[in-house]
Design a protein around this motif. Structure first.
Motif, mmCIF file in Angstrom:
data_model
loop_
_atom_site.group_PDB
_atom_site.id
_atom_site.type_symbol
_atom_site.label_atom_id
_atom_site.label_comp_id
_atom_site.label_asym_id
_atom_site.label_seq_id
_atom_site.Cartn_x
_atom_site.Cartn_y
_atom_site.Cartn_z
ATOM 1 N N PRO A 293 0.825 -1.213 0.000
ATOM 2 C CA PRO A 293 0.000 0.000 0.000
ATOM 3 C C PRO A 293 0.859 1.264 0.000
ATOM 4 N N VAL A 294 0.315 2.347 -0.550
ATOM 5 C CA VAL A 294 1.085 3.591 -0.637
ATOM 6 C C VAL A 294 0.564 4.647 0.326
ATOM 7 N N THR A 295 -0.351 4.276 1.215
ATOM 8 C CA THR A 295 -0.906 5.258 2.145
ATOM 9 C C THR A 295 0.069 5.628 3.253
ATOM 10 N N ASP A 296 1.113 4.833 3.432
ATOM 11 C CA ASP A 296 2.080 5.106 4.483
ATOM 12 C C ASP A 296 3.387 4.398 4.131
ATOM 13 N N ARG A 297 4.352 4.469 5.023
ATOM 14 C CA ARG A 297 5.628 3.797 4.818
ATOM 15 C C ARG A 297 5.410 2.310 4.589
ATOM 16 N N PRO A 298 6.150 1.701 3.637
ATOM 17 C CA PRO A 298 5.991 0.264 3.405
ATOM 18 C C PRO A 298 6.279 -0.542 4.664
ATOM 19 N N ASP A 299 5.594 -1.656 4.810
ATOM 20 C CA ASP A 299 5.856 -2.582 5.901
ATOM 21 C C ASP A 299 7.028 -3.466 5.474
ATOM 22 N N TRP A 300 8.241 -3.051 5.854
ATOM 23 C CA TRP A 300 9.444 -3.740 5.402
ATOM 24 C C TRP A 300 9.469 -5.195 5.862
ATOM 25 N N ASP A 301 8.994 -5.444 7.075
ATOM 26 C CA ASP A 301 9.012 -6.818 7.579
ATOM 27 C C ASP A 301 8.104 -7.718 6.757
ATOM 28 N N ALA A 302 6.915 -7.215 6.420
ATOM 29 C CA ALA A 302 5.985 -8.014 5.616
ATOM 30 C C ALA A 302 6.561 -8.275 4.223
ATOM 31 N N LEU A 303 7.188 -7.265 3.634
ATOM 32 C CA LEU A 303 7.811 -7.472 2.328
ATOM 33 C C LEU A 303 8.957 -8.476 2.413
ATOM 34 N N SER A 304 9.734 -8.410 3.503
ATOM 35 C CA SER A 304 10.828 -9.370 3.694
ATOM 36 C C SER A 304 10.297 -10.793 3.789
ATOM 37 N N ARG A 305 9.194 -10.981 4.537
ATOM 38 C CA ARG A 305 8.614 -12.321 4.649
ATOM 39 C C ARG A 305 8.119 -12.819 3.291
ATOM 40 N N VAL A 319 8.773 -3.051 -6.072
ATOM 41 C CA VAL A 319 8.319 -1.823 -6.731
ATOM 42 C C VAL A 319 7.688 -0.924 -5.680
ATOM 43 N N VAL A 320 8.333 0.210 -5.401
ATOM 44 C CA VAL A 320 7.874 1.122 -4.351
ATOM 45 C C VAL A 320 7.907 2.552 -4.872
ATOM 46 N N PRO A 321 7.207 3.485 -4.216
ATOM 47 C CA PRO A 321 7.322 4.900 -4.601
ATOM 48 C C PRO A 321 8.763 5.377 -4.501
ATOM 49 N N ARG A 322 9.090 6.385 -5.290
ATOM 50 C CA ARG A 322 10.483 6.836 -5.381
ATOM 51 C C ARG A 322 11.078 7.191 -4.028
ATOM 52 N N ARG A 323 10.284 7.774 -3.142
ATOM 53 C CA ARG A 323 10.844 8.216 -1.859
ATOM 54 C C ARG A 323 11.301 7.051 -0.992
ATOM 55 N N TRP A 324 10.880 5.831 -1.335
ATOM 56 C CA TRP A 324 11.254 4.666 -0.531
ATOM 57 C C TRP A 324 12.267 3.770 -1.242
ATOM 58 N N THR A 325 12.716 4.119 -2.432
ATOM 59 C CA THR A 325 13.608 3.206 -3.156
ATOM 60 C C THR A 325 14.958 3.053 -2.461
#
Length: 483
Positions: A293-305, A319-325
């Motif tokens: 989701p793009v409503t807030d900071r990515p959940d890095w732990d969930a993406l890692s899992r 694939v994330v918004p530019r500010r989080w790449t």
């Protein structure tokens, strides 16, 4: 049974300059694929550095072939001048005109299909074929592996796989000049190329936009195929100067052109076309995009899992918004990370990690793959940092749920990697894909996520002006910014 009336005859105009091997291949294909009982070929030698060699070789290849005529200019006119002379002065047949680059290789029936599409509506003004190298007419246009070449063999295989699924034609903002069939009545009324664009670049777009102002459409003929090598006529420094400078003229002369380009990719092009490379993959690799989701900071732990659960043998891109790449690259070393706004690749499956309840995330997912897999998880990673759902999110989730192809939480639990492997091989329902595309684009337009500018921004026009004067410096800046 009544027979169809014969189609209109076509004059194929082939400007010749300096690419002798390309000319040889082009002429051989024309001898093979042109019906000379209906059509003729006009070759115009523009007195380039190889003019004598080209003339001798043309004589060897076509000799006294009655379907060909040949003209050599006493001096070099440039591409625009050469085409204008051929179309407006040398060809007196009254035929429709097919302008064909000399670095093309034609296929059987290409003129028949182009002419048939032109005749389908009196509003069809200019028609172009599909190709391996023709900007928006390229097939596949977006690639699963952006680093691999769009070879003629790849295009031929992709075209064979999707041509029957595509509409016979697609209305486009402009037609592509490498293979450019024009209704003769438009030439009689509007003339041909504007000398402002001499010696070349942008002249074909200007003609399409000019006649388009009076309702004459540019059209892609999705069943016609012509292979194209690419530009060989201008030096490496002159080409970008002309391209950027002439594009600046176009966006100032036709303010609607920028919006028309965006609308083509959002609304006019069939999504089967968008994902053609997924319909006909070149290899057996499974390529997956991971989003959140793009409503807030990515959940890095969930993406890692999710990355860990995908398993070996799958090529993953986060694939994330530019500010989080930058943060994503720090966390996922060795994994490809790309910016949502600039990625041009397509994927076998898009995996959304979190609840699918915001329009920007749905739009990103829609653009990445024809297949969706959603991993929600009990931690509800789609919530904001304060634990609240975005306003109206549940309604969006309900609308989009129809288009989720798989989710580990549905039915019998299976490992994510197993689900991905099965889904990546599952057939794609073209009609369901079109319905999904329309729904998501409609939601994004209604929410204001997609907007169409009334004209090119001052920033873009300034960038084009800068690039036309200092193309190498502009290219270096673009690479440094990752654009």
């Amino acid at each position: 049974m009544t027979s169809l009336p014969p189609r209109r005859s076509v004059t194929v105009v082939v400007p010749l300059y300096d690419d002798l091997p390309g000319i040889e291949a082009c002429l051989a294909s024309l001898v093979e694929n042109v019906d000379f009982t209906l059509d003729r070929v006009l070759l115009t030698n523009d007195a380039g550095p190889l003019a004598d060699e080209i003339e001798a070789r043309v004589d060897e290849l076509i000799g006294d072939h009655v379907g060909f005529s040949y003209h050599r200019n006493p001096r070099n006119l440039g591409f625009v001048g050469n085409c204008n002379q051929a179309v407006l002065e040398l060809d007196s047949t009254g035929n429709d005109v097919l302008l064909l680059n000399s670095d093309t290789v034609t296929t059987r029936g290409f003129i028949d299909e182009l002419a048939a599409v032109l005749a389908l509506s009196p509003d069809h003004g200019v028609v172009t074929a599909r190709s391996n190298n023709a900007t928006i007419a390229s097939l596949p246009h977006r690639l699963r592996d952006a680093g691999s070449p769009r070879s003629p063999s790849r295009t031929r295989r992709t075209h064979a796989a999707v041509a029957a699924l595509l509409p016979r034609f697609t209305i486009a903002p402009v037609a592509m000049g490498f293979c450019y069939l024009v209704r003769r009545e438009l030439i009689d009324e509007y003339g041909f190329f504007d000398e402002t664009f001499a010696p070349g670049y942008g002249e074909e777009n200007d003609f399409c936009l000019r006649v388009g102002l009076d309702g004459h459409s540019s059209v892609l003929a999705n069943r016609a195929l012509v292979f194209h090598v690419g530009s060989t006529s201008f030096s490496s420094d002159l080409a970008p100067r002309l391209r950027f400078g002439h594009e600046k003229i176009l966006v100032e002369r036709y303010p609607f052109y920028v919006a028309a380009q965006q609308m083509f990719f959002h609304r006019d092009r069939d999504p089967v076309d968008t994902f053609a490379d997924v319909f006909a993959p070149e290899d057996d690799s499974v390529r997956v995009a991971l989003t959140s989701p793009v409503t807030d900071r990515p959940d890095w732990d969930a993406l890692s899992r999710a990355l860990a659960d995908v398993g070996p043998g799958t090529e993953c891109t986060v694939v994330v918004p530019r500010r989080w790449t930058r943060g994503a690259r720090r966390r996922f070393k060795g994994v490809d990370v790309t910016d949502r706004a600039t990625t041009r690749a397509v994927f076998d499956v898009a995996v959304h990690v979190g609840r699918l309840d915001d329009v920007p995330a749905a739009l990103a997912l829609n653009d990445l793959s024809p297949r969706w897999l959603v991993v929600e998880g009990p931690e509800k990673v789609g919530t904001s940092s304060r634990g609240a759902r975005p306003p109206g999110g549940s309604g969006i989730h309900h609308v989009l749920e129809e288009f989720i192809d798989a989710s580990p939480g549905r039915g019998e639990p299976r490992p994510l990697g197993v689900i991905l492997a099965a889904l990546s091989r599952a057939p794609i329902d073209a009609e369901r894909l079109r319905r999904r595309w329309d729904v998501v684009i409609g939601l994004a337009t209604e929410a204001g996520v997609i907007t169409y500018p009334r004209r090119a921004s001052v920033r873009r026009r300034a960038a084009l002006a800068f690039a036309s004067r200092w193309p190498q410096l502009a290219d270096s800046a673009r690479k440094a910014l990752g654009r």
